[in-house]
Design a protein around this motif. Structure first.
Motif, PDB file in Angstrom:
ATOM      1  N   THR A 137       0.567  -1.152  -0.255  1.00 15.69           N
ATOM      2  CA  THR A 137       0.198  -0.094   0.278  1.00 15.69           C
ATOM      3  C   THR A 137       1.256   1.424  -0.273  1.00 15.69           C
ATOM      4  OG1 THR A 137      -1.852  -1.236   1.274  1.00 15.69           O
ATOM      5  CG2 THR A 137      -1.951   0.571   1.133  1.00 15.69           C
ATOM      6  N   CYS A 138       0.639   2.234  -0.785  1.00 12.25           N
ATOM      7  CA  CYS A 138       1.251   3.491  -0.987  1.00 12.25           C
ATOM      8  C   CYS A 138       1.656   4.349   0.460  1.00 12.25           C
ATOM      9  CB  CYS A 138       1.497   4.272  -2.137  1.00 12.25           C
ATOM     10  SG  CYS A 138      -0.522   4.957  -2.459  1.00 12.25           S
ATOM     11  N   TRP A 139       2.483   5.105   0.445  1.00 16.68           N
ATOM     12  CA  TRP A 139       2.098   5.908   1.439  1.00 16.68           C
ATOM     13  C   TRP A 139       0.783   6.557   1.653  1.00 16.68           C
ATOM     14  CZ3 TRP A 139       3.827   4.493   5.917  1.00 16.68           C
ATOM     15  CH2 TRP A 139       5.785   3.785   6.248  1.00 16.68           C
ATOM     16  N   ALA A 140       0.568   7.183   0.742  1.00 18.38           N
ATOM     17  CA  ALA A 140      -0.493   8.714  -0.086  1.00 18.38           C
ATOM     18  C   ALA A 140      -1.434   7.108   1.033  1.00 18.38           C
ATOM     19  CB  ALA A 140      -0.815   8.524  -1.618  1.00 18.38           C
ATOM     20  N   CYS A 141      -2.046   6.543   0.555  1.00 17.01           N
ATOM     21  CA  CYS A 141      -3.247   5.264   0.142  1.00 17.01           C
ATOM     22  C   CYS A 141      -3.686   4.845   1.940  1.00 17.01           C
ATOM     23  CB  CYS A 141      -3.400   4.462  -0.380  1.00 17.01           C
ATOM     24  SG  CYS A 141      -3.975   5.004  -2.344  1.00 17.01           S
ATOM     25  N   VAL A 142      -2.536   4.796   2.641  1.00 13.73           N
ATOM     26  CA  VAL A 142      -2.126   4.252   3.959  1.00 13.73           C
ATOM     27  C   VAL A 142      -3.349   4.668   5.278  1.00 13.73           C
ATOM     28  CG1 VAL A 142      -0.971   3.728   5.534  1.00 13.73           C
ATOM     29  CG2 VAL A 142       0.032   3.328   3.937  1.00 13.73           C
ATOM     30  N   PRO A 143      -3.282   5.897   5.266  1.00 13.83           N
ATOM     31  CA  PRO A 143      -4.546   6.442   5.809  1.00 13.83           C
ATOM     32  C   PRO A 143      -6.266   5.690   5.738  1.00 13.83           C
ATOM     33  CG  PRO A 143      -3.134   8.174   5.448  1.00 13.83           C
ATOM     34  CD  PRO A 143      -2.710   7.234   4.547  1.00 13.83           C
ATOM     35  N   GLU A 144      -6.445   5.749   4.449  1.00 10.39           N
ATOM     36  CA  GLU A 144      -7.292   5.200   3.577  1.00 10.39           C
ATOM     37  C   GLU A 144      -7.845   3.760   4.101  1.00 10.39           C
ATOM     38  OE1 GLU A 144     -10.271   4.523  -0.190  1.00 10.39           O
ATOM     39  OE2 GLU A 144      -8.053   5.914  -0.465  1.00 10.39           O
ATOM     40  N   ALA A 145      -6.720   3.059   3.635  1.00 12.67           N
ATOM     41  CA  ALA A 145      -6.873   1.520   4.278  1.00 12.67           C
ATOM     42  C   ALA A 145      -7.904   1.631   5.359  1.00 12.67           C
ATOM     43  CB  ALA A 145      -5.683   0.558   3.454  1.00 12.67           C
ATOM     44  N   LEU A 146      -6.523   1.664   6.365  1.00 12.70           N
ATOM     45  CA  LEU A 146      -6.852   1.612   7.614  1.00 12.70           C
ATOM     46  C   LEU A 146      -7.652   1.954   8.484  1.00 12.70           C
ATOM     47  CD1 LEU A 146      -2.699   2.510   9.120  1.00 12.70           C
ATOM     48  CD2 LEU A 146      -3.707   0.331   8.656  1.00 12.70           C
ATOM     49  N   ALA A 147      -8.462   3.153   7.529  1.00 13.26           N
ATOM     50  CA  ALA A 147     -10.095   4.206   7.997  1.00 13.26           C
ATOM     51  C   ALA A 147     -10.962   3.002   7.647  1.00 13.26           C
ATOM     52  CB  ALA A 147     -10.170   5.074   7.781  1.00 13.26           C
ATOM     53  N   THR A 148     -10.846   2.222   5.850  1.00 11.32           N
ATOM     54  CA  THR A 148     -12.111   1.643   6.080  1.00 11.32           C
ATOM     55  C   THR A 148     -11.574   0.209   5.604  1.00 11.32           C
ATOM     56  OG1 THR A 148     -10.964   1.524   3.736  1.00 11.32           O
ATOM     57  CG2 THR A 148     -12.128   4.131   4.216  1.00 11.32           C
ATOM     58  N   CYS A 149     -11.059  -0.396   5.726  1.00  6.27           N
ATOM     59  CA  CYS A 149     -10.551  -2.485   6.463  1.00  6.27           C
ATOM     60  C   CYS A 149     -10.740  -2.678   7.099  1.00  6.27           C
ATOM     61  CB  CYS A 149      -9.810  -2.226   5.302  1.00  6.27           C
ATOM     62  SG  CYS A 149      -9.704  -4.201   5.285  1.00  6.27           S
ATOM     63  N   PRO A 150     -11.748  -3.302   7.326  1.00  3.03           N
ATOM     64  CA  PRO A 150     -12.500  -3.986   8.831  1.00  3.03           C
ATOM     65  C   PRO A 150     -11.104  -4.910   9.053  1.00  3.03           C
ATOM     66  CG  PRO A 150     -14.205  -3.891   7.010  1.00  3.03           C
ATOM     67  CD  PRO A 150     -12.777  -3.052   6.112  1.00  3.03           C
ATOM     68  N   GLN A 151     -10.637  -5.755   8.654  1.00  6.30           N
ATOM     69  CA  GLN A 151      -9.196  -6.311   8.894  1.00  6.30           C
ATOM     70  C   GLN A 151      -8.296  -5.960   9.768  1.00  6.30           C
ATOM     71  OE1 GLN A 151     -10.121 -10.149   9.507  1.00  6.30           O
ATOM     72  NE2 GLN A 151      -7.309  -9.069  10.073  1.00  6.30           N
ATOM     73  N   LEU A 152      -7.595  -4.770   8.504  1.00  7.11           N
ATOM     74  CA  LEU A 152      -7.054  -3.927   9.167  1.00  7.11           C
ATOM     75  C   LEU A 152      -6.588  -3.202  10.768  1.00  7.11           C
ATOM     76  CD1 LEU A 152      -5.729  -2.265   6.065  1.00  7.11           C
ATOM     77  CD2 LEU A 152      -4.674  -4.225   7.359  1.00  7.11           C
ATOM     78  N   ARG A 153      -8.566  -3.507  10.720  1.00  6.22           N
ATOM     79  CA  ARG A 153      -9.319  -2.363  12.011  1.00  6.22           C
ATOM     80  C   ARG A 153      -8.496  -4.039  13.307  1.00  6.22           C
ATOM     81  NH1 ARG A 153     -13.711  -0.313  11.242  1.00  6.22           N
ATOM     82  NH2 ARG A 153     -13.973   0.367   9.155  1.00  6.22           N
ATOM     83  N   VAL A 154      -8.635  -5.458  13.194  1.00  2.62           N
ATOM     84  CA  VAL A 154      -7.850  -5.915  13.826  1.00  2.62           C
ATOM     85  C   VAL A 154      -6.995  -6.375  14.317  1.00  2.62           C
ATOM     86  CG1 VAL A 154      -8.872  -8.271  14.200  1.00  2.62           C
ATOM     87  CG2 VAL A 154     -10.689  -7.226  13.452  1.00  2.62           C
ATOM     88  N   SER A 155      -6.044  -6.357  13.140  1.00  2.00           N
ATOM     89  CA  SER A 155      -4.439  -6.627  13.214  1.00  2.00           C
ATOM     90  C   SER A 155      -3.623  -5.964  12.421  1.00  2.00           C
ATOM     91  CB  SER A 155      -4.558  -8.289  13.525  1.00  2.00           C
ATOM     92  OG  SER A 155      -4.361  -9.236  12.028  1.00  2.00           O
ATOM     93  N   SER A 156      -2.694  -4.717  12.074  1.00  2.20           N
ATOM     94  CA  SER A 156      -2.676  -4.524  11.058  1.00  2.20           C
ATOM     95  C   SER A 156      -0.940  -4.025  11.463  1.00  2.20           C
ATOM     96  CB  SER A 156      -2.982  -3.655  10.395  1.00  2.20           C
ATOM     97  OG  SER A 156      -3.688  -2.670  10.892  1.00  2.20           O
ATOM     98  N   THR A 157       0.170  -4.248  10.675  1.00  2.00           N
ATOM     99  CA  THR A 157       1.283  -3.430  11.516  1.00  2.00           C
ATOM    100  C   THR A 157       1.604  -2.316  10.269  1.00  2.00           C
ATOM    101  OG1 THR A 157       1.679  -4.868  13.332  1.00  2.00           O
ATOM    102  CG2 THR A 157       3.477  -3.279  12.133  1.00  2.00           C
ATOM    103  N   VAL A 158       1.966  -1.132  10.354  1.00  2.51           N
ATOM    104  CA  VAL A 158       2.361  -0.930   9.133  1.00  2.51           C
ATOM    105  C   VAL A 158       4.332  -1.081   9.049  1.00  2.51           C
ATOM    106  CG1 VAL A 158       3.349   1.167   7.638  1.00  2.51           C
ATOM    107  CG2 VAL A 158       0.755   0.825   8.699  1.00  2.51           C
ATOM    108  N   CYS A 159       4.872  -1.872   8.100  1.00  4.42           N
ATOM    109  CA  CYS A 159       6.364  -2.010   7.922  1.00  4.42           C
ATOM    110  C   CYS A 159       6.455  -1.305   6.255  1.00  4.42           C
ATOM    111  CB  CYS A 159       6.294  -3.740   7.708  1.00  4.42           C
ATOM    112  SG  CYS A 159       5.203  -3.817   9.387  1.00  4.42           S
ATOM    113  N   THR A 160       8.038  -1.377   6.681  1.00  2.89           N
ATOM    114  CA  THR A 160       8.519  -0.989   4.537  1.00  2.89           C
ATOM    115  C   THR A 160       9.213  -2.596   4.573  1.00  2.89           C
ATOM    116  OG1 THR A 160      10.622  -0.318   6.091  1.00  2.89           O
ATOM    117  CG2 THR A 160       8.478   1.291   4.797  1.00  2.89           C
TER     118      THR A 160
END
Length: 131
Positions: free
Chosen positions: A47-70
């Protein structure tokens, strides 16, 4: 995924300033490799940096468990596949096995696999500094 395109916008996700690719890892789509403390396997695209906030805010699975890495790099390693066997008249017959992980090096199983997802091995995985 081989071209490291963002799963949200489709643009190249690699950060030109660092050469690293942002990736949101989840418990369900990431697996560590024994003996490799800085890498692992994932079926999730970057996920590109510009889309990370949208992905984290809108994807229910990412609210359960997610870590942003490079990651420094990623390479195809396996596929999740539905399995088939040869049948009469050169027809493929489903075996009833679905979402089987098949290594791209598995010469015995790969010819009988219908890939549904690519799995990549990520290297030099580091927590992202989102400052």
């Amino acid at each position: 995924m081989e071209k490291l395109r963002c799963q949200v916008c489709g643009k190249v996700a690699t950060d030109p300033a660092t050469g690293r690719t942002p990736w949101i890892m989840t418990d369900t789509a990431f697996r560590e490799i024994p003996g490799d403390s800085t890498g692992g396997l994932t079926s999730a695209p970057p996920t590109c940096w510009a889309c990370v906030p949208e992905a984290l805010a809108t994807c229910p699975q990412l609210r359960v468990s997610s870590t942003v890495c490079t990651v420094a790099r990623a390479e195809p390693a396996a596929v999740l596949a539905d399995m088939f066997m040869p049948g009469p008249g050169r027809r493929a017959v489903p075996t009833g096995e679905y979402s089987v992980e098949v290594s791209l090096n598995d010469e015995a199983l790969l010819p009988y696999a219908l890939a549904t997802q690519l799995i990549v091995q990520v290297h030099d995985l580091q927590p992202a500094d989102q400052g």
